[in-house]
Structures are given as structure tokens and as C-alpha cells.
Scaffold this motif. Structure first.
Motif, PDB file in Angstrom:
ATOM      1  N   UNK A   1       7.212  10.486  -3.099  1.00 21.51           N
ATOM      2  CA  UNK A   1       6.665  10.081  -1.791  1.00 21.51           C
ATOM      3  C   UNK A   1       7.523   8.980  -1.170  1.00 21.51           C
ATOM      4  N   UNK A   2       7.872   9.145   0.119  1.00 21.43           N
ATOM      5  CA  UNK A   2       8.663   8.126   0.795  1.00 21.43           C
ATOM      6  C   UNK A   2       7.767   7.175   1.602  1.00 21.43           C
TER       7      UNK A   2
ATOM      8  N   UNK B   1       0.812  -1.215   0.000  1.00 25.09           N
ATOM      9  CA  UNK B   1       0.000   0.000   0.000  1.00 25.09           C
ATOM     10  C   UNK B   1       0.845   1.264   0.000  1.00 25.09           C
TER      11      UNK B   1
ATOM     12  N   UNK C   1       5.654   7.344   4.283  1.00 27.86           N
ATOM     13  CA  UNK C   1       5.799   7.298   5.739  1.00 27.86           C
ATOM     14  C   UNK C   1       4.687   6.458   6.359  1.00 27.86           C
ATOM     15  N   UNK C   2       4.995   5.859   7.481  1.00 26.14           N
ATOM     16  CA  UNK C   2       3.979   5.128   8.235  1.00 26.14           C
ATOM     17  C   UNK C   2       2.819   6.031   8.575  1.00 26.14           C
ATOM     18  N   UNK C   3       3.163   7.137   9.230  1.00 28.36           N
ATOM     19  CA  UNK C   3       2.147   8.111   9.605  1.00 28.36           C
ATOM     20  C   UNK C   3       2.347   9.310   8.699  1.00 28.36           C
TER      21      UNK C   3
ATOM     22  N   UNK D   1       4.199  18.001   4.463  1.00 32.30           N
ATOM     23  CA  UNK D   1       4.996  16.852   4.009  1.00 32.30           C
ATOM     24  C   UNK D   1       6.369  16.882   4.679  1.00 32.30           C
ATOM     25  N   UNK D   2       6.883  15.692   5.062  1.00 30.25           N
ATOM     26  CA  UNK D   2       8.193  15.636   5.715  1.00 30.25           C
ATOM     27  C   UNK D   2       9.327  15.958   4.742  1.00 30.25           C
TER      28      UNK D   2
ATOM     29  N   UNK E   1      -4.959   4.789   1.629  1.00 28.86           N
ATOM     30  CA  UNK E   1      -3.890   3.909   1.171  1.00 28.86           C
ATOM     31  C   UNK E   1      -4.401   3.122  -0.031  1.00 28.86           C
TER      32      UNK E   1
ATOM     33  N   UNK F   1      -2.422  13.234   8.295  1.00 27.90           N
ATOM     34  CA  UNK F   1      -2.812  13.602   9.651  1.00 27.90           C
ATOM     35  C   UNK F   1      -3.370  15.019   9.675  1.00 27.90           C
TER      36      UNK F   1
END
Lengths: 434, 216
Positions: free
Chosen positions: B158-159, B43, B161-163, B62-63, B177, B168
Motif C-alpha cells: 500500500x502506498x 495513519x 494515498x491521500x484519497x 487500487x491505483x 485509517x 472511495x
């Protein structure tokens, strides 16, 4: 101003005169020369990167284990932990890590629609298996969160036993909560409240940066506060390490009980040799164990009852429940300000009753989860009490297999190790030679 | 002495038993999860453009230093308007490509003249993905008309991320997902149009896009 009106009027005109194909939209013109292009989107990123992570993790675990158990080199372990901090922390930005992978595994188990990458499964399982055989070498020099705290642990004080045992329950509670929230797809708590990832990314939530700095300041005096009193993966590793086949030993040979190692461990993870209990001690110990075993079920039931009250507060972390609460307050006129979320909800023209029903279902689900969490906390507490009432016997200074992170600080301070390295002469041999 | 060695034997046996049980548990867990992977794709994050309100959180949360979210243009939905509400600021001075007239803060929307028909001038608008920061200003502007511009999570950036920090922060809970082999969601209307286009054998590129798109 007039131009704005003109634009709006034009929009209105165009909307009114729109063709039938696109409903009320402005029709796409039919050009004689120019074909209408189709936009393209980039494909998914290469999965090769994930396997670089797996290989580098396996390599680091292998090296850490070799240096901790075979060559017993604190310097190598220290250098490895710095490399891990640079590579897993600053280069790979602390993501994805085995600690966080716990949640992906939980989500994958409980929600079949979510498929976890194979690399993530390996990332989660590999350190667990290594720990099961060699102790917590992952914590020693592979985990970047451990490495950053290892660097600052310079003036350690001993945490009193009662406080240590009480605080060491937190990781299990955190683990239970993280698994529950991940399994419901609500939030990945471990990632959300990761105190050090903001340093790795040089960017992040201000509160978490403050939390991270606090942990580092505390970490100067209380070694590795996150690893010992928060890390949920560390809780798992601690259990497994207890049953490890091989584990770091403090003296490479027979312990001479000089107790030099005891003071040097910043993590309070060295157990003293036990004194033989008197028959009265044994009798008292048995009584205590019996009492604890009898109260254990009561503790679990009590926490399950407490858990029934947890559902409400837990569900407040759910965005759907938050939104329903905000919309309800707006409808009742309890608040004059709207949030982005409630604006978006109204723009979507979804009926409020539908939202309330969905939020109600989520709340009910959290009610069950609260009880599950309560039972889990009760179990953790009961097991802790039982384990505190059972004593093993030791004839020498040994690392506490649950708490020891195999950092290797104690090696250098052990006279037997100094003999092994040829830095001092074995006292027994010296006696013979004189 | 005999009893103490018996004790230690028993302890060793128990410890070995726990270790073997633990190893078997983790092995079978890994096997189970790896086996499931055979049935479905992994996913990745994507945003549902029909839920997007263009709040600009995508650009800032975004991180990554430069967000993984970018704007795309669905040409089949575009009206090729001269006065494009996704291109021109409401306070524009003139219908020129001068920076002060543009809505896009980075000038990532490219305006190109196509044709003049029945006194109406038509322009094509494309997104320069290199300069787009995913702020959604043009998306909000275009939503006044056809809504052919919309945001997407670009999977080369896009990496995963889990969260996902944007998920969020998303006020309309637009992030979902999707299976990694079909990692994009189009607007409902764009999907319908694309489906029709892909039936035409002349449009190989439409079929290529269809293969990357998840059905709802």
C-alpha cells in the motif's frame, strides 16, 4: 445442480452440527500431528521513501531558486522541470505532492485522531517558506503539474483583465472547499479531481483524463490554466510570493522600458510601468476605494446567506448521506434498483433509523460548513475588489509577484540580459566607442 | 522626494512584517503538527473485514497495477473442510485441484491434505500472496461457511494515498485509517481467538501478530 444441492446440504449439516466454541461455525479440528498455524501479515512499508521525497523536493527547490534568481538560466529551469515531471510525476506517480498535502494538514488540524507524517508537514511547508523569500520557484520547475503545462504553453494569448481577475477567484474557492471537505474527513477533493495524475499513473478515471486533455489543449493558448485558475496551493503561493524578499527580476540591471518582455510572458504576469495619476484620478480612486470598503461587509454577509443554502448540495458528496438517500428511496418504493452500497447496508442488518440519524447529523454539519464556505467566498471577493482599487506605482516593467511563476521565459528577450551575457554590446558603450 | 522615500520605507516595513509573520505562522504550524506526532502514530488505510461484502472492487480500484489488498486465512477460524466453499467453484466437476474446479481466478488458494479422522478428510487452505489479486471471490465463498478467509490491505504494498481509490469505491464504507504501528484489523472473532492463542507462551507468532493489530 445436484452437486450444488449437495454442497448446500453439507453446509447446512455442518452448520447445524457445529461445536460450541465458535458458536454456529464449523469447529476447527484438533489434529494430532499438525499444529494450527497463525497467518502473518507484512509490516508497514519503510518510511525511508518519504524522506527521499523530502530530500528530492528540497534539492529541486534549491536548484530552481538558484537557476531562476542567480544564474537566470531558462534552459536549466526547463531541464529541471522536465526532470521534475519524470521524477515526481512518472516515477513517484504524482503522489504525495505539496498541493495535496494541504488537505492532510487541514485534516490533522481539525481531527486530532489523524496524525500527519512529519515528511508531509515538511512537504507542505517547505515550498511556502521558499516562496515567502524567493517567489514561486516551486511552480517554475519543481511541480510536475506545472511542468506538464509549461511544455504545452506555446501559442499564448493574453487573457482579458476582467476575465483573468474573475477566474483567479476560483483557486481560493477551491481551496476553501478542499479544506472544508478534508477537515470533515469527507473527501480529498484536490486528489479526487487532479487532472494530470491519470497521465502520471497511465491509469485513471476517464472523465478526469478528458478533463486533463482539455486543460492541456487550452494550455496551448492560455498558459498554465490549472496553475492560474484552479490550483489551490498556487493561490496560497501567490499570496506569499507578493511578500517575497527576493524575486526574479526581468532585467538583470536597470530596465530600459523596451517592453519586449511583455509580449513573451505566456501567463500575463508582467506589469507595465504606471503613469502618474492626475489629481482627478486620485480623487476618483479614493471614492472607489471608500465605496468598495463600505460594500465589503455587505458582500460577506450576502455570501454567508447564500452559504446557508449550500449545505444540502455539499452534503451530497458524503457517502453516508448518499447511502441514506438511496435507502430512503428504496423503502418508499421510489426506485426498484438497489446499489452495491444499499445491498451492503442491508447485509449488515443495521437499522435504517440509525442510518437516517447519522446522515441527518452529517447534513447539519454541512449546513454550518456551507455558511463557513459562503463567508470565505465573500471575503475572497471583498479582498479582490479592494486589491483592484489600490494601485501601486512602477517605473519599469516588473513581474507581477502574485502571478509570476519564475519560469524565466522573459530573460532571453531582455536586451539588458543580452548585454549581461555579452551577446550584444551595451548601446551606451557603443556610442562612446564610436 | 522625502515623502516617497518615507512611503517606500513604510511599505518595506509592512512587507517585512508580513513575511516574518508568515514564516512564524508556518514554522509554528509545522512545530505544532510535528509535536503532535510524538503522541500517536501516523495513519494508514485498512479495511474492516467484518464490514467487507467481497464485491471485488478492491482488485480493480487500487491505483497500483496489482492491488495492495490481498486475502489472508485465519487458520483458527477455518473448518479445514474437504468441500471448501472458498476453494471450489459451485459448479465444480470433481473435488480435485484442477483449475476448472477452483473458485480463485489465479489459483492463489493452495489446498493441502492434512489428516483423515473418523472417515472425514481435512485440508488446509493457505493463500499464495504472490498470486492473490484481492478479488474476494474466495472471501465471498468462505462467508457461506466460517468466513475464515478475508481481505486485508497489505502494508508492504500500500502506498497510502491521500484519497484511497478503493475506500472511495467501497460500497460498505469498510475502509478506515489506523495508526501505522498497529496497521491491521482482524475479524472480531479472529481477534478473540488470536488473543486467547497469544496467552499461550508456545505461540510467539500469535503475539507477533497481536502487536500489528489494532483493537476496536
Amino acid at each position: 445442480m445436484s452437486r450444488r444441492c449437495g454442497l448446500a446440504a453439507l453446509g447446512l449439516f455442518l452448520v447445524l452440527s457445529a461445536g460450541s466454541v465458535l458458536g454456529e461455525l464449523i469447529p476447527t479440528p484438533d489434529f494430532s500431528q499438525h499444529p494450527i498455524p497463525t497467518s502473518s501479515v507484512p509490516s508497514a512499508a519503510e518510511t525511508a521513501r518519504e524522506y527521499v521525497d523530502v530530500v528530492s523536493l528540497a534539492l529541486a527547490l534549491g536548484l530552481a531558486t538558484y537557476w531562476a534568481l542567480v544564474t537566470r538560466s531558462r534552459r536549466s529551469l526547463f531541464l529541471l522541470s522536465i526532470s521534475a515531471l519524470v521524477w515526481f510525476g512518472f516515477v513517484r506517480k504524482g503522489c504525495v505532492c505539496p498541493i495535496g498535502a494541504t488537505q492532510n494538514i487541514a485534516l490533522a488540524i481539525f481531527q486530532p485522531a489523524y496524525v500527519v507524517p512529519l515528511s508531509m508537514v515538511i512537504l507542505f511547508v517547505l515550498p511556502l517558506l521558499v516562496t515567502l523569500f524567493f517567489g514561486r520557484t516551486f511552480c517554475a520547475a519543481v511541480c510536475p503539474l506545472g511542468a506538464v503545462q509549461e511544455l504545452v504553453a506555446v501559442r499564448s494569448v493574453r487573457v482579458p483583465g476582467w476575465l483573468h481577475h474573475a477566474l483567479s477567484l476560483i483557486p481560493f474557492v477551491y481551496l476553501g472547499a478542499a479544506v472544508l471537505f478534508a477537515a470533515t474527513g469527507t473527501a480529498f477533493l484536490i486528489c479526487r479531481y487532479d487532472p494530470f495524475v491519470a497521465f502520471f499513473r497511465l491509469n485513471g478515471n476517464a472523465n478526469l483524463v478528458i478533463f486533463g486533455v482539455c486543460l492541456l489543449v487550452i494550455g496551448v493558448f492560455v498558459g498554465r490554466p490549472y496553475c492560474r485558475y484552479l490550483c489551490p496551493y498556487g493561490a496560497l503561493l501567490g499570496i506569499l510570493s507578493r511578500y517575497s524578499r527576493w524575486h526574479v527580476r526581468i532585467p538583470p540591471d536597470k530596465c530600459i522600458n523596451c517592453r519586449l518582455c511583455e509580449d513573451v510572458c505566456p501567463y500575463g504576469a508582467i506589469d507595465r510601468p504606471t503613469v502618474d495619476p492626475t489629481p482627478a484620478d486620485v480623487a476618483r480612486g479614493r471614492q472607489r476605494l471608500a465605496a468598495v470598503l463600505l460594500t465589503a461587509p455587505l458582500i460577506v454577509v450576502a455570501f454567508a446567506l447564500l452559504g446557508t443554502r449550500l449545505g444540502g448540495p455539499l452534503s451530497l458528496l458524503d457517502p453516508e448521506v448518499q447511502l441514506a438517500e438511496q435507502v430512503r428511496r428504496e423503502e418508499l418504493g421510489l426506485t426498484a434498483t438497489t446499489t452495491d452500497a444499499s445491498d451492503a447496508f442491508r447485509a449488515a442488518r443495521r437499522p435504517a433509523s440509525e442510518l437516517y440519524a447519522a446522515a441527518g447529523a452529517r447534513r447539519d454539519r454541512f449546513g454550518h460548513l456551507g455558511i463557513a464556505l459562503g463567508v470565505w467566498v465573500g471575503l475572497v471577493l471583498a479582498v479582490k475588489l479592494v486589491s483592484l482599487s489600490v494601485h501601486g506605482s512602477r517605473s519599469e516593467y516588473e513581474p507581477n509577484r502574485t502571478g509570476c511563476v519564475s519560469c524565466g521565459r522573459c530573460f532571453w528577450y531582455c536586451p539588458v540580459e543580452q548585454v549581461r551575457l555579452g551577446l550584444i554590446q551595451d548601446p551606451a558603450e557603443r556610442m562612446e566607442s564610436t | 522626494m522625502a515623502s516617497s522615500s518615507q512611503d517606500s520605507n513604510r511599505r518595506d516595513f509592512l512587507v517585512n512584517g508580513v513575511r516574518v509573520a508568515g514564516a512564524l505562522t508556518f514554522g509554528s504550524l509545522a512545530g505544532f503538527l510535528a509535536g503532535r506526532k510524538g503522541h500517536a502514530a501516523e495513519n494508514v488505510w485498512q479495511l474492516d473485514p467484518d464490514k467487507c461484502i467481497g464485491c471485488s472492487n478492491c482488485a480493480t480500484y487500487c491505483v497500483l497495477d496489482e492491488s495492495a489488498v490481498k486475502c489472508v486465512q485465519c487458520f483458527d477460524m477455518c473448518g479445514y473442510c474437504d468441500i471448501c466453499t472458498g476453494y471450489f467453484d459451485v459448479n465444480y466437476n470433481a473435488l480435485t485441484t484442477a483449475a476448472e474446479n477452483q473458485l480463485c481466478p489465479t489459483g492463489a488458494v493452495i489446498r493441502k491434505f492434512v489428516e483423515e479422522k473418523a472417515g472425514q478428510r481435512f485440508y488446509e487452505y493457505t493463500i499464495d500472496l504472490e498470486t492473490c489479486i484481492g478479488c474476494g471471490k474466495c472471501v465471498k465463498g468462505c462467508a457461506l461457511m466460517n468466513g475464515s478467509l478475508y481481505l486485508q490491505v497489505m502494508h508492504d504494498r500500500c502506498v497510502n494515498c491521500n484519497e484511497c481509490a478503493i475506500a472511495k469505491a467501497c460500497p460498505s464504507q469498510a475502509y478506515v485509517r489506523l495508526p501505522a504501528d498497529r496497521p491491521y484489523l482482524l475479524k472480531q472473532l479472529a481477534f478473540t481467538l488470536l488473543e486467547a492463542k497469544a496467552r499461550d507462551p508456545a505461540h510467539g507468532e500469535a503475539r507477533a501478530l497481536m502487536n500489528k493489530v489494532s483493537r476496536r
